[in-house]
Design an enzyme around this catalytic site. Sequence first.
Site, mmCIF file in Angstrom:
data_model
loop_
_atom_site.group_PDB
_atom_site.id
_atom_site.type_symbol
_atom_site.label_atom_id
_atom_site.label_comp_id
_atom_site.label_asym_id
_atom_site.label_seq_id
_atom_site.Cartn_x
_atom_site.Cartn_y
_atom_site.Cartn_z
ATOM 1 N N GLU A 71 120.179 67.514 125.235
ATOM 2 C CA GLU A 71 120.351 66.475 126.238
ATOM 3 C C GLU A 71 120.926 65.214 125.601
ATOM 4 O O GLU A 71 120.631 64.901 124.440
ATOM 5 C CB GLU A 71 118.996 66.148 126.898
ATOM 6 N N ASP A 83 117.228 75.766 125.008
ATOM 7 C CA ASP A 83 117.102 74.306 124.893
ATOM 8 C C ASP A 83 116.515 73.880 123.566
ATOM 9 O O ASP A 83 115.484 74.430 123.127
ATOM 10 C CB ASP A 83 116.125 73.804 125.970
ATOM 11 N N ASP A 124 113.561 74.263 128.464
ATOM 12 C CA ASP A 124 112.270 73.662 128.113
ATOM 13 C C ASP A 124 111.495 73.308 129.387
ATOM 14 O O ASP A 124 110.349 72.853 129.315
ATOM 15 C CB ASP A 124 112.429 72.467 127.161
ATOM 16 N N SER A 125 112.110 73.576 130.555
ATOM 17 C CA SER A 125 111.369 73.490 131.823
ATOM 18 C C SER A 125 110.154 74.411 131.782
ATOM 19 O O SER A 125 109.249 74.279 132.604
ATOM 20 C CB SER A 125 112.273 73.876 132.998
ATOM 21 N N GLU A 169 123.152 67.430 135.798
ATOM 22 C CA GLU A 169 121.927 67.544 136.609
ATOM 23 C C GLU A 169 121.750 66.315 137.493
ATOM 24 O O GLU A 169 121.805 65.171 137.008
ATOM 25 C CB GLU A 169 120.689 67.720 135.699
ATOM 26 N N LYS A 216 121.448 74.261 123.886
ATOM 27 C CA LYS A 216 121.622 73.110 124.782
ATOM 28 C C LYS A 216 120.835 71.911 124.281
ATOM 29 O O LYS A 216 119.692 72.047 123.851
ATOM 30 C CB LYS A 216 121.173 73.479 126.203
HETATM 31 O O1 KIV Z 1 115.023 73.183 131.100
HETATM 32 C C1 KIV Z 1 115.709 73.562 132.060
HETATM 33 O O2 KIV Z 1 115.364 74.481 132.811
HETATM 34 C C2 KIV Z 1 116.973 72.881 132.292
HETATM 35 C C3 KIV Z 1 117.677 73.136 133.592
HETATM 36 C C4 KIV Z 1 116.966 72.457 134.692
HETATM 37 C C5 KIV Z 1 119.125 72.763 133.526
HETATM 38 O O3 KIV Z 1 117.406 72.136 131.470
#
Ligand code: KIV
Length: 261
Positions: A114, A83, A44-45, A181, A112
Site C-alpha cells: 500500500e 499482501d 491482509d483483509s 480502492e 502487493k
Molecule cells: O486485503 C485485501 O483484501 C485487499 C483488497 C480489499 C484489495 O487489499
Amino acid sequence: MHKKIARWVQDKQNGIKRAVVTAYDYPFARFATEAGVHGILVGDSLGMVVTGADDTLGVTLEQMAYHTQMVARAAAGCLVFADLPFGTYEKGPKQAWNAAVTLLRAGADVIKLEGGAEMAPTVAFCAERGINICAHIGLTPQRVRQWGSFQRQGTNVESACRLQMDAGALAEAGARFVVLEAVPDALAARITRDIAVPTIGIGAGPDTDAQVLVMHDLLGLGADSPPFARRYIEGGRIMRDALAEYVQDVGSGHFPPRRKC
Ligand code: KIV
C-alpha cells in the site's frame, strides 16, 4: 515478463475484464480457481474477515506466508497476489525486499503493498530485482489509525490529482498492477486510461481493467459488507441452517443412522 501477466496487459489493451477474489485457504482458493477467476489475492483483509479484528494492522508476515502457502497449492492457472502486511515494508526497499521474498517463497506470484509515490523507490528496487509488485492506492486500510476511519479517497480535486500522480509514479517505477480502492468512478477510469499497467478496482466503478472482491463479502459470510460489494449468495445463512439441522438431527437421533452390525 511472466506469461500470465503479459496476458493481463494484452487483455487491458483489448478491453477484456478480469476478475480477482480474495482467498485465505485451500478450499476457498480451489472454489475460486474452479470458477475461473483470473487472480486470487491473499489479502491482509484476513485480519478482519478471518480473525475478526477491527482492522488489518495486527496481521504478521508469518501469517501471510502461512495463508499464501495454502492458497498457492490450489491456484494452478491463476495469478496469486499476496499482501505485505503493515510494518513489514515501509522502512525502505531492503525491508520490503526481504518481506516480499518470504511471500514469494510461500508461493505468491505478485506482491502487493500500500502507498503512493512515496513507495516508488521501493517498487523500483523490488521490480529491478525480479519481484512483481502490485501497488495499492486510494483507500489504503493500513493507514486507518492515521485517518480515523475507512474513508473514500480522491473526492476533491487535490486528492484526485495526487492519486493520479501516485498511479503514474508507481507504474513508472515498475509496478505491474495498481489496485484502486474506494475512489470515484471517473477518477478510476482516468487512471486506467492513463497508465499502461492493469488497474484492479474495488469500490472504484466499472471502468478499471479488473475487479477484486473480498470472498467473504461476495459469498455473504459476514454480517454486513461494504456498499459497493455484491453478495452473490447469503452463504452465512445457508451454513447456519445446515449446522442447525445437524444439531437438531443429533438431538432427535436422526444422525447418525443406526447400523446393522
Ligand atoms: O486485503 C485485501 O483484501 C485487499 C483488497 C480489499 C484489495 O487489499
